[in-house]
Design an enzyme around this catalytic site. Sequence first.
Site, PDB file in Angstrom:
ATOM      1  N   HIS A 306      35.579 -50.199 110.477  1.00 39.49           N
ATOM      2  CA  HIS A 306      35.291 -51.365 111.292  1.00 39.49           C
ATOM      3  C   HIS A 306      35.849 -51.137 112.682  1.00 39.49           C
ATOM      4  O   HIS A 306      36.891 -50.510 112.825  1.00 39.49           O
ATOM      5  CB  HIS A 306      35.911 -52.630 110.679  1.00 39.49           C
ATOM      6  CG  HIS A 306      35.282 -53.874 111.179  1.00 39.49           C
ATOM      7  ND1 HIS A 306      35.669 -54.466 112.357  1.00 39.49           N
ATOM      8  CD2 HIS A 306      34.250 -54.602 110.692  1.00 39.49           C
ATOM      9  CE1 HIS A 306      34.907 -55.519 112.566  1.00 39.49           C
ATOM     10  NE2 HIS A 306      34.037 -55.626 111.575  1.00 39.49           N
ATOM     11  N   ASP A 363      30.769 -55.805 104.142  1.00 43.75           N
ATOM     12  CA  ASP A 363      29.483 -55.470 103.530  1.00 43.75           C
ATOM     13  C   ASP A 363      29.604 -54.611 102.282  1.00 43.75           C
ATOM     14  O   ASP A 363      28.617 -54.384 101.589  1.00 43.75           O
ATOM     15  CB  ASP A 363      28.595 -54.743 104.553  1.00 43.75           C
ATOM     16  CG  ASP A 363      28.133 -55.684 105.641  1.00 43.75           C
ATOM     17  OD1 ASP A 363      27.882 -56.843 105.316  1.00 43.75           O
ATOM     18  OD2 ASP A 363      28.041 -55.260 106.801  1.00 43.75           O
TER      19      ASP A 363
HETATM   20  N1  CMC Z   1      32.046 -42.872 107.115  1.00 44.11           N
HETATM   21  C1  CMC Z   1      32.561 -41.697 107.565  1.00 44.11           C
HETATM   22  N2  CMC Z   1      33.225 -41.570 108.726  1.00 44.11           N
HETATM   23  C2  CMC Z   1      33.392 -42.668 109.467  1.00 44.11           C
HETATM   24  C3  CMC Z   1      32.897 -43.928 109.075  1.00 44.11           C
HETATM   25  C4  CMC Z   1      32.194 -44.013 107.846  1.00 44.11           C
HETATM   26  N3  CMC Z   1      31.697 -45.184 107.422  1.00 44.11           N
HETATM   27  N4  CMC Z   1      33.174 -44.869 110.010  1.00 44.11           N
HETATM   28  C5  CMC Z   1      33.847 -44.203 110.977  1.00 44.11           C
HETATM   29  N5  CMC Z   1      33.976 -42.884 110.649  1.00 44.11           N
HETATM   30  C6  CMC Z   1      34.687 -41.849 111.416  1.00 44.11           C
HETATM   31  C7  CMC Z   1      33.876 -41.401 112.627  1.00 44.11           C
HETATM   32  O1  CMC Z   1      33.053 -40.302 112.292  1.00 44.11           O
HETATM   33  C8  CMC Z   1      34.978 -41.049 113.585  1.00 44.11           C
HETATM   34  O2  CMC Z   1      35.521 -39.782 113.194  1.00 44.11           O
HETATM   35  P1  CMC Z   1      36.081 -38.752 114.308  1.00 44.11           P
HETATM   36  O3  CMC Z   1      37.241 -39.443 114.938  1.00 44.11           O
HETATM   37  O4  CMC Z   1      36.436 -37.544 113.521  1.00 44.11           O
HETATM   38  O5  CMC Z   1      34.936 -38.530 115.258  1.00 44.11           O
HETATM   39  C9  CMC Z   1      36.065 -42.095 113.319  1.00 44.11           C
HETATM   40  O6  CMC Z   1      35.866 -42.454 111.944  1.00 44.11           O
HETATM   41  C10 CMC Z   1      35.963 -43.336 114.199  1.00 44.11           C
HETATM   42  O7  CMC Z   1      34.643 -43.856 114.072  1.00 44.11           O
HETATM   43  P2  CMC Z   1      33.837 -44.560 115.233  1.00 44.11           P
HETATM   44  O8  CMC Z   1      32.382 -44.430 114.966  1.00 44.11           O
HETATM   45  O9  CMC Z   1      34.344 -44.088 116.559  1.00 44.11           O
HETATM   46  O10 CMC Z   1      34.316 -46.046 115.048  1.00 44.11           O
HETATM   47  P3  CMC Z   1      33.627 -47.311 115.675  1.00 44.11           P
HETATM   48  O11 CMC Z   1      34.689 -48.335 115.830  1.00 44.11           O
HETATM   49  O12 CMC Z   1      32.821 -46.961 116.870  1.00 44.11           O
HETATM   50  O13 CMC Z   1      32.557 -47.741 114.521  1.00 44.11           O
HETATM   51  C11 CMC Z   1      31.592 -48.708 112.609  1.00 44.11           C
HETATM   52  C12 CMC Z   1      32.760 -48.756 113.613  1.00 44.11           C
HETATM   53  C13 CMC Z   1      31.634 -49.972 111.748  1.00 44.11           C
HETATM   54  C14 CMC Z   1      30.260 -48.710 113.388  1.00 44.11           C
HETATM   55  C15 CMC Z   1      31.712 -47.433 111.729  1.00 44.11           C
HETATM   56  O14 CMC Z   1      32.929 -47.438 111.022  1.00 44.11           O
HETATM   57  C16 CMC Z   1      30.541 -47.264 110.773  1.00 44.11           C
HETATM   58  O15 CMC Z   1      29.497 -46.697 111.157  1.00 44.11           O
HETATM   59  N6  CMC Z   1      30.664 -47.772 109.481  1.00 44.11           N
HETATM   60  C17 CMC Z   1      29.555 -47.735 108.555  1.00 44.11           C
HETATM   61  C18 CMC Z   1      28.600 -48.892 108.837  1.00 44.11           C
HETATM   62  C19 CMC Z   1      29.160 -50.228 108.372  1.00 44.11           C
HETATM   63  O16 CMC Z   1      29.654 -50.371 107.272  1.00 44.11           O
HETATM   64  N7  CMC Z   1      29.002 -51.265 109.244  1.00 44.11           N
HETATM   65  C20 CMC Z   1      29.381 -52.620 108.911  1.00 44.11           C
HETATM   66  C21 CMC Z   1      30.488 -53.138 109.765  1.00 44.11           C
HETATM   67  S1  CMC Z   1      31.174 -54.678 109.113  1.00 44.11           S
HETATM   68  C22 CMC Z   1      29.900 -55.819 109.297  1.00 44.11           C
HETATM   69  C23 CMC Z   1      29.812 -56.294 110.677  1.00 44.11           C
HETATM   70  O17 CMC Z   1      30.622 -57.153 111.066  1.00 44.11           O
HETATM   71  O18 CMC Z   1      28.927 -55.784 111.387  1.00 44.11           O
END
Ligand code: CMC
Length: 427
Positions: A306, A363
């Site tokens: 998140h 989710d």
């Molecule tokens: N699986 C594997 N790796 C992950 C995941 C995941 N679900 N989420 C983040 N990472 C890794 C990402 O690859 C990165 O690694 P590195 O530092 O080595 O490059 C690190 O963790 C940080 O990730 P980020 O993408 O920079 O984090 P963010 O804050 O931009 O993204 C997120 C947050 C929710 C978009 C992401 O965690 C994600 O894609 N999760 C899966 C989709 C999901 O479940 N979304 C629902 C969110 S809750 C409902 C809502 O309120 O929308």
Amino acid sequence: MSNIATLEIDGKKYEFPVVVGTENEVAIDIEKLRGETGAITLDPGYKNSGSCQSAITFLDGEQGILRYRGYSIEDLASKSNFLEVSYLLIFGELPTAAELEKFENTIRKYTLVHEEMKNIIDGFPKTAHPMGVLASLTSALTAFNPKSVNVANDKEMYEAVCKTMGKFLVIATWTYRKAMGYPLNYYDNTKGYVENFMQLMFALPTGPYKPNPVVVDALDKLFILHADHEQNCSTSTVRMVGSSHAGLFASISAGVSALWGPLHGGANQAVLEMLEEIQKDGGDADKYLAKAKDKNDPFRLMGFGHRVYKNFDPRAKIIKKAADDVLSSLGVEDPVLNIAKKLEESALQDEYFKSRNLYPNVDFYSGIIYRAMGIPTEMFTVLFAIGRLPGWIAQWKEMRVNKEPIGRPRQVYVGEPHREFKPADKR
Ligand code: CMC
């Protein structure tokens, strides 16, 4: 903490006020930054930028705290109901019994959707995703309600809120009825809001329908948990669109589109599809954990991670317990719940997930409950939208009442500098 922040650019110092929120979050107010220094800030994804001051929802991602108007999500989910929470978010205080009754009755006044909206639905193929249809239908409501609301007039605003709450629920369920080829149902003003959701979705003209009270209660709780989440992607979209003084329906329609994406609300559908895929593939959770960690593999563990929760998502905690309760009271045994539990257990012990503070989000378990309730997978994100509606309305109203300026970020241009135009035969 000093109430002034000092910035030095090219040896020259500038001072900016520091704003401290009621829960002690600290922000540097850079409203005059460009005017005074000529520079702007660069913050892709707005990871460090506050877009507004808001009195609606407080969230502490480090401690896993979520409160609406000061009330904890745990208290609201166990003691309140969705319409009461909607009123709280939109109008700032919990309603008295009389205020709640008036709210519910005024919503009922607006539950009839214009019959011509059915012509619009008819134009969609049956295979259209319900979220796309919902965004279009919400926008189409503008055509039937062209007068934009005067936000300074409390009565007009109140009616607009109730109209949106009433009509959105109905059209949200119509997206499913269309996909199934069922006749479209009408809201029953003798019943409650969440009960109506169930009958709008599932009642058939061929026989009586009585929603299961266990399902209605669980749905009510799920809607509360989704009702607001401060400046997330879809809510920021609603505020941004509304900041141009576009109407409420148009702004909400944009929010629906933003919510649809799998990184946001679309994750609930994606989680269930992922769990089903793992099940079909032999149920090996570790194989999929390895895929999620592999930087050459685009696969992400859906329902994990998140932007703001870096410890745990308090909504996920409540939903995990609710999933167990609902499945056992409905007598459903779902093997994907076991896969979800195994995935969670392994990920929480895995260095990759631990070091990046990746925990199950709201989710991760919601889809399992929806499935047990008989909700089709493609409707999961529509349910998220129904739950999030009062939050969107509250944030839109706050933005307009506070007379916030039009949202218009700047950029750092990194394209070609000025070039001379050459006619086609000289290129
Ligand atoms: N699986 C594997 N790796 C992950 C995941 C995941 N679900 N989420 C983040 N990472 C890794 C990402 O690859 C990165 O690694 P590195 O530092 O080595 O490059 C690190 O963790 C940080 O990730 P980020 O993408 O920079 O984090 P963010 O804050 O931009 O993204 C997120 C947050 C929710 C978009 C992401 O965690 C994600 O894609 N999760 C899966 C989709 C999901 O479940 N979304 C629902 C969110 S809750 C409902 C809502 O309120 O929308």
